[in-house]
Scaffold this active site. Structure first.
Site, PDB file in Angstrom:
ATOM      1  N   GLY A 188       0.329  -1.471   0.462  1.00 29.91           N
ATOM      2  CA  GLY A 188      -0.017  -0.271   0.106  1.00 29.91           C
ATOM      3  C   GLY A 188       1.092   1.179  -0.163  1.00 29.91           C
ATOM      4  N   LYS A 213       4.336   0.442   6.924  1.00 30.84           N
ATOM      5  CA  LYS A 213       4.474  -1.730   7.494  1.00 30.84           C
ATOM      6  C   LYS A 213       6.182  -1.227   6.944  1.00 30.84           C
ATOM      7  CE  LYS A 213       0.445  -3.312   9.333  1.00 30.84           C
ATOM      8  NZ  LYS A 213      -0.712  -2.101   8.327  1.00 30.84           N
ATOM      9  N   CYS A 233      -6.728  -5.654   9.496  1.00 28.80           N
ATOM     10  CA  CYS A 233      -7.529  -4.896  10.689  1.00 28.80           C
ATOM     11  C   CYS A 233      -8.545  -5.423  10.979  1.00 28.80           C
ATOM     12  CB  CYS A 233      -7.209  -3.744  10.112  1.00 28.80           C
ATOM     13  SG  CYS A 233      -7.219  -3.108   8.401  1.00 28.80           S
TER      14      CYS A 233
END
Ligand code: SAM
Length: 444
Positions: free
Chosen positions: A260, A264, A375
């Site tokens: 994305g 991270k 998530c």
């Protein structure tokens, strides 16, 4: 062809500028509920031209808060209205937002009722004639009428049952935590982050992890020098904790799948990993590359589909699969999810997650580690994906993940629960590949 467009644009801009704060709230509520917009995109649009200050805070609080509390507000309003669905949608939204202001936000009752009655009087057409009804209902609406565990948790019934099945006694607390506004969490990159932030008037309080801060920036994030100079990255502490489940990554080659915008990937690169960032969407991959560059970091970017065998991606020591999911652990920041979620969404997401996990695991060397995370807070997208993977891949085993935030055990792996402090919810599992074929050739 172009001439008629200019006056229309001017009219839109000036009517926007003149719109009251509460008219803008109605605009946001309409865009999310009836035009498929996300809350954040609708709010950005609704805030167009509004300077930082009390109006901006009111629009943000009331629009987001109403969306977060919508199922509970509707249950409460349903007890006072014979047929809410028969009302014009603008009037119904005014009732929802007025009820939120009065019952949750704590605007004094007379002020909340007066403001929304006046707003309804300004609505075009026959809706304005319903201001008397709005007055009567807003004076009497009461959250005590929102009975039952789903309404109490601010969730539609099917989503409540879904979360209750996975989180058991933790479901109500997790759901209620996601009704609260979220702080702007950032991860600091570099020692001067705090100094830069304070120099430009941003308030920062320490979060639950080292290097993680809750900000009151005082102006849009992108306008902060600390952001532009790569000293901070918006990131929820739970998202940062998931990455740490990989353990020591310095000097290791690490695959970040579903990279994305590179949040991270940045954390991994800053910890000294050689990052291979895999993303299916070319635009997101490019945004990720630029975001890493802003932070003074880099990765090798691959624009490929990770639900099929990964071609051109090297074998790695460790992989993080931050899989696309329904996002039910992020309802605080994405309240539209609760208004659209169906059980089929979780099943569809799980099918894709299973395919991605099998394909990513292929790229991890024997003796390597893989952290699977979503998530989302349902069994289907978490423990059940991992269980079906382990059943088909006996060379892998799950071990309890170690993360620097409290977790609750799941049937396999663990839940990071949404908390009142503002943490998002995640599921994560740490998987380790056996050191098979120790003396044979390494399967590079
Ligand atoms: C949860 S988001 C990841 C957020 C990111 N890891 C971060 O921390 O900034 C999931 C990402 O997976 C990507 N994705 C979805 N399907 C994919 C696939 N089949 N292969 C690779 N990436 C995929 C999405 O485009 C999205 O960017």
């Amino acid at each position: 062809m172009t001439e008629p467009k200019a006056p229309r644009r001017r009219a839109t801009a000036s009517s926007r500028a003149a719109a009251s704060s509460r008219a803008r709230v109605l605009q946001v509520l309409d865009a999310v509920q009836r035009r498929g917009a996300s809350a954040s995109a609708a709010l950005t649009d609704g805030l167009g031209g509004v300077e930082p200050g009390p109006d901006r805070a009111l629009i943000t609080d009331v629009a987001y808060g109403t969306l977060r509390w919508l199922p509970a507000l509707d249950a409460a309003l349903g007890a006072r209205l014979p047929d809410p669905a028969a009302l014009p949608t603008t009037v119904l939204d005014a009732l929802r937002a007025g009820a939120f202001e009065r019952l949750v936000r704590g605007t004094p009752a007379h002020a909340a009722v007066h403001a929304w009655v006046e707003e309804v009087k300004r609505l075009p057409g026959p809706a304005a004639r319903l201001s008397g009804l709005v007055n009567a209902v807003l004076r009497r609406v009461d959250l005590a009428d929102a009975r039952g565990p789903a309404a109490g948790a601010g969730l539609p019934e099917p989503l409540w049952l879904h979360l209750a099945a996975s989180l058991g006694p933790h479901a109500a607390g997790a759901a209620r935590a996601m009704l609260q506004p979220e702080p702007l969490w950032v991860t600091a990159y570099g020692d001067d982050a705090l100094e830069l932030l304070r120099a430009e008037g941003a308030e920062a309080r320490p979060g639950p992890l080292p290097g993680c801060w809750a900000l009151r920036p005082g102006r849009p994030l992108g306008a902060l020098d600390a952001f532009r100079r790569g000293a901070i990255q918006p990131q929820n502490p739970s998202s940062a904790a998931v990455v740490s489940a990989l353990g020591e990554v310095a000097g290791r080659r690490v695959l970040d799948v579903g990279s994305g915008h590179g949040v991270k990937a940045a954390q991994l690169a800053a910890a000294g990993a050689a990052v291979e960032a895999v993303e299916i969407d070319a635009h997101r991959s490019e945004v990720g590359r630029r975001n890493l560059a802003r932070l003074g970091l880099s990765a090798r970017h691959h624009v490929v589909d990770a639900s099929v065998p990964l071609v051109g991606v090297p074998t790695v020591d460790a992989a993080l699969l931050d899989a696309p999911c329904t996002g039910t652990g992020t309802l605080r920041g994405h309240p539209e999810i609760k208004l659209r979620w169906t059980p089929d969404d979780a099943q569809r997401a799980a099918a894709r997650q299973r395919a991605m996990l099998a394909s990513v695991a292929e790229r991890v060397r024997p003796g390597g580690v893989l952290v699977y995370a979503v998530c989302a807070l349902g069994l289907e997208e978490g423990p059940e994906v991992v269980a079906s993977f382990l059943a088909a891949h006996p060379e892998w085993r799950a071990v309890a993940p170690s993360v620097p935030l409290p977790t609750v055990p799941a049937p396999i792996g663990a839940w990071l629960l949404p908390s009142d402090e503002g943490l998002d919810g995640f599921y994560l599992a740490r998987l380790e590949r056996a050191e098979r074929d120790r003396v044979g050739a390494s399967p590079a």
